[in-house]
Structure formats: C-alpha cells, structure tokens
Design a protein around this motif. Sequence first.
Motif, short mmCIF file in Angstrom:
data_model
loop_
_atom_site.label_atom_id
_atom_site.label_comp_id
_atom_site.label_asym_id
_atom_site.label_seq_id
_atom_site.Cartn_x
_atom_site.Cartn_y
_atom_site.Cartn_z
N ARG A 85 0.77 -1.18 -0.04
CA ARG A 85 -0.13 0.06 -0.14
C ARG A 85 0.86 1.17 -0.06
O ARG A 85 2.01 1.12 0.65
CB ARG A 85 -1.03 -0.07 1.39
CG ARG A 85 -2.10 1.26 1.24
CD ARG A 85 -3.20 0.63 2.19
NE ARG A 85 -3.95 -0.60 2.28
CZ ARG A 85 -4.79 -0.73 1.16
NH1 ARG A 85 -5.26 0.17 0.48
NH2 ARG A 85 -5.46 -2.07 0.99
N ARG A 92 -6.34 3.98 3.73
CA ARG A 92 -7.25 3.87 2.84
C ARG A 92 -7.31 5.01 1.68
O ARG A 92 -6.79 6.15 2.18
CB ARG A 92 -8.62 3.71 3.15
CG ARG A 92 -8.63 2.07 3.85
CD ARG A 92 -8.42 0.93 3.12
NE ARG A 92 -8.51 -0.19 3.83
CZ ARG A 92 -7.56 -0.89 4.04
NH1 ARG A 92 -6.13 -0.39 3.97
NH2 ARG A 92 -7.46 -2.27 4.80
N ARG A 353 -3.95 3.75 -2.03
CA ARG A 353 -3.97 2.70 -2.84
C ARG A 353 -2.88 1.66 -2.82
O ARG A 353 -1.70 2.17 -2.39
CB ARG A 353 -4.43 3.13 -4.20
CG ARG A 353 -5.91 4.04 -4.26
CD ARG A 353 -6.03 4.18 -5.74
NE ARG A 353 -7.15 5.32 -5.61
CZ ARG A 353 -8.59 4.77 -5.50
NH1 ARG A 353 -8.69 3.65 -5.13
NH2 ARG A 353 -9.38 5.65 -5.36
#
Length: 525
Positions: A85, A92, A353
């Motif tokens: 990530r 998030r 992301r």
Amino acid sequence: MHDTREDIPRSGPLAGVDVTTTVAATTMVIAFILFTVLMPDTAQATYTSIKNFITQRLGWYYIATVNLVLLAAVVLILSPWGGIRLGRDEDRPEFKWFSWFAMLFSASVGTGLMFFSIAEPLTHMQGNPFQRMAGIEAGSLASGEQALQITLFHWGLHGWAIYILIGAMLGYFSYRRGLPLTIRSAFYPLLGRHIYGPLGHAIDLLAIFATLFGTATTLGLGVAQMNAGLNQLFGLSISTTHQVVLVVIVSVLATLSVVSGLKKGIRLLSEWNIHLSMILFAFFIIAGPTLFLLTTFGKTIGGYLLHMIPMGLWVNTDPSDQWQSWWTLFYWGWWLSWGPFVGMFIARISYGRTIRQVLLGGMAASLLAAGAWIAIFGGTALHLQFFAGVDLANLASKDLASVLFHTIDSVAGGALGTTMIGMATLMIITWFVTSADSGTLVICTILSRGEAHPPQLQRVFWGLFLGATSAVLLVAGGLQALQTAAIASALPFSVVLLLMCFCLFKALIEDGRSPSPKRYASSQQ
C-alpha cells in the motif's frame, strides 16, 4: 547533508520553496525563451538538429525504454509487491474511484485526444508502414480500421505505463518510505542523503523543464483547436493574435483552479470533463452510426491487443521513411517528457491505494477510455468518409485542428450541431485547464520539496509563467521549438526513469512486504 527544511525561507517572494531550484528553474526557462526570440534562425537550426539526431540515431533507444517500462509495470502487477500500500497498511484511498480516475485522465490526455482522435486515424489510413506490411490498400475501409488500432497504440498501454509507473514509484517512496514527494526521492536507494544536494537539484530541474515545456506544447495544440472551434461558431478568424489571447484566458483560469486547491478546483473540473465527454460520446453514438461504432470499438480494442507487441517492438530501418519519427517517436518523447508531471500528480492523488490498484486500475481504465474515445470519434469520421461521402481525410491533410468540428457538423447540422460544437470547444478549454493547473501544482510541489500545499504565491507565479512562456513562443513561431524541447527533454529523463525503476525494485526487495517498512526519512530528521 539532510532535509530539515531549515534552509527554506519563511517570508519574502521565495517563502516556502527551495531557493536554489526555484532560481535555477526560472533562469533556465527565461534563457530558453530569450534564445528562441532573439536568435530565431540559430534557435530553429539548433532545435531541428537536436530533433533529427534523436529521431534518426536514438529511435531504437526510445522504443526499448518504453517497452522496458511497460514490462516493469506488468511485473509489479503480477508480483506480490503489487499488494504493497502507498502509505501505512491500515491507510485507505483519499479519493473515490471516479474522482481518482477523472483527475488522472484529465491531467494526462484529454486535450491530446480531442485533437488527435479523429485527425490521427484519418492521416494514418492514407499510408503507414504497418499498412504496407499487412498488404492493406491505402484509403480503404480496412486501412481505416487499422488506423484506429495504430492510434490506440500511440494512446495505449505503452504510454500509460510511463505515467502510472512513475506515479506508483513516487507514491511508494513518499507515502511508504517517508520521503518528500519529488522526483529526486526515487533515487534514495542509489544516492542516499545526496538526493538533497546538487544531484537531487539537477533531477528536479529536469522534471520542471519537461513539465513546463510539455504542458506548453499541449497548450499550442489546444489553442489552435480552440481557435478553430470559435471560428466555426462565431467566425473568429484563425490567427496568432487570437491564439495568444486564448492562451492568456486559459492560463488565468488554470491559475484560479490551482489556487483553489486539489479537492475543489482540480477535482471538480476533472469530474466536469468526464461528464461532458459522456454527453459528446452519447451524441456520436445516438445521432451517428450506432451499430458501426459499437462494432468498431470491439475491433479497435481487439486488434490493438493482438498487434500491440509487434507494433511496440518494430524499429524503422529505412532512413527515407519518416513515419515512425513523425508519429511513434514523437509520442514516446511526449509521454516521457510529461512523465514527471503526470506521474507526480498521480502519486499526489493515489495515497492509500496499493501499487496493483494504481497500476492495473489506471492502465486498464485508461486503455478502455482511450479506446472508446478513439473508436467513437474516429469511427464516426470513418463512417462519414466511406458511407456518407464526406471527404474528411482530405481536410485532415490540410487542417488537423478543424476536422473535429467538421465531423460534428456532418453528423448533425443546425442547432444541435452548433450546440455540440460549442460544447466540444468548451471541453477543449476545460480539458486543458485541468492539464495546466495540474502541471502548475506539480511544479510548485517540486519547488517546495514535496509540500502537499505549496505556497499560493508560487502557484500564481508559475501558473501565469506557464501561459507567458507559451504565448511568447507562439508569437515567435516557437511551437516547433516547444515540441522539440519536449522530445529532447525526454532523452535525459529516459535515463532517469530507467534508474528510478532500478531503485524501486531495490527498495521493494528491502521492504519485503514488511508491515513496518524502513522509512528513509526517519534518518534525515
């Protein structure tokens, strides 16, 4: 040598930015402008020599570089590293998928597709090397279908891999490893703390140079098409004076957008662009040859995927044939020169992301969007050319900027056609505003060493400076100089990009999918 930001002024005209990089960038651009304006003949000869050397001697290198970048993107998508990530594991995404893609697509290719989606396939169908190799007759319907595939090749995965891989790399080093959001940060595995010294300054200066002149090149194409649309609507004559006025208007709008920030001006304009595009798509599909366009979309995507690898690996060996230099090498240089700008912007909007989401989502969605755009716009032109007796190919050979509006007018005249031409002209303006404001934001982010919210004064200065650069060179007949600068800046940046790929894989091996990766920046505080 470490990045404490203690050397960045807190007041005055250069408050909040790196003084060395800012002064050097401004001086470099002004020197380029003065050379072009004051010594036009020498400048023209110099730019022509540079462009000829690159296209004639280094075409194979550009092609190899772009293919290696695409391969690196595919490896990351398929590998376990794709799950890393851009941020902490619990983070998030900051933006929803629609807003994320709208900003990504708007900053990247909107203006270019408005200009080339019809003009390019109409040009390719009149003769190209792939047509001759396949034994297809020039000017036939089959040549038109192949021309759409070649156009998508130039706007497809090879180019998008450059933008989105750079975005993923910069997002990784900034959000995962804690470094500033600038191009130089990708070199930490190779240079260590020296990224904050002269080498780091040089890397960022190259990124600024490429961003400024790559955006100005697009502005040159955009204002030519805006002028053509206003000529069709209101009879406004096509002239350099009017195009300079349009440059000023667009630059002011872009500056206002970038000053308002990423979540307001840039995001809202980007979403507006996508909505207007959908309306124009619907117009072509409903008022035009619906079944033909749907079939053309499938043929274009399928044919492109089937021939993508051989087209991507082909290198011209005939010195008398300039097609690859005029088209493919120009595109690869253009994509590479815009790489720092678009890549940094993609990184800026991709926090939270995963690497796979950024690469696969961005490349797949962009390919489908570009394929739909080219198939609908270009397919409509082909249908008019072969089944309605409208000779758009002849017009494209004389005036690339006007062919979009003649296509719209041929699909539906009267009030509906005029309305659609007006909307298309508005789209060209808003598409370019989002490219210009994104470019301005990226330049200011680099100059402020990765600050998410660069100083307002710098945003205004560089937004207007971008427009002034375009206007001055447009008056001086410098569009070719801008295009050459964009292609030429791609040469050193291509080396930078390959080294960035090496640094990324080196860092990923160190990361090892650890839930608590080493943060380079922690040793710099």
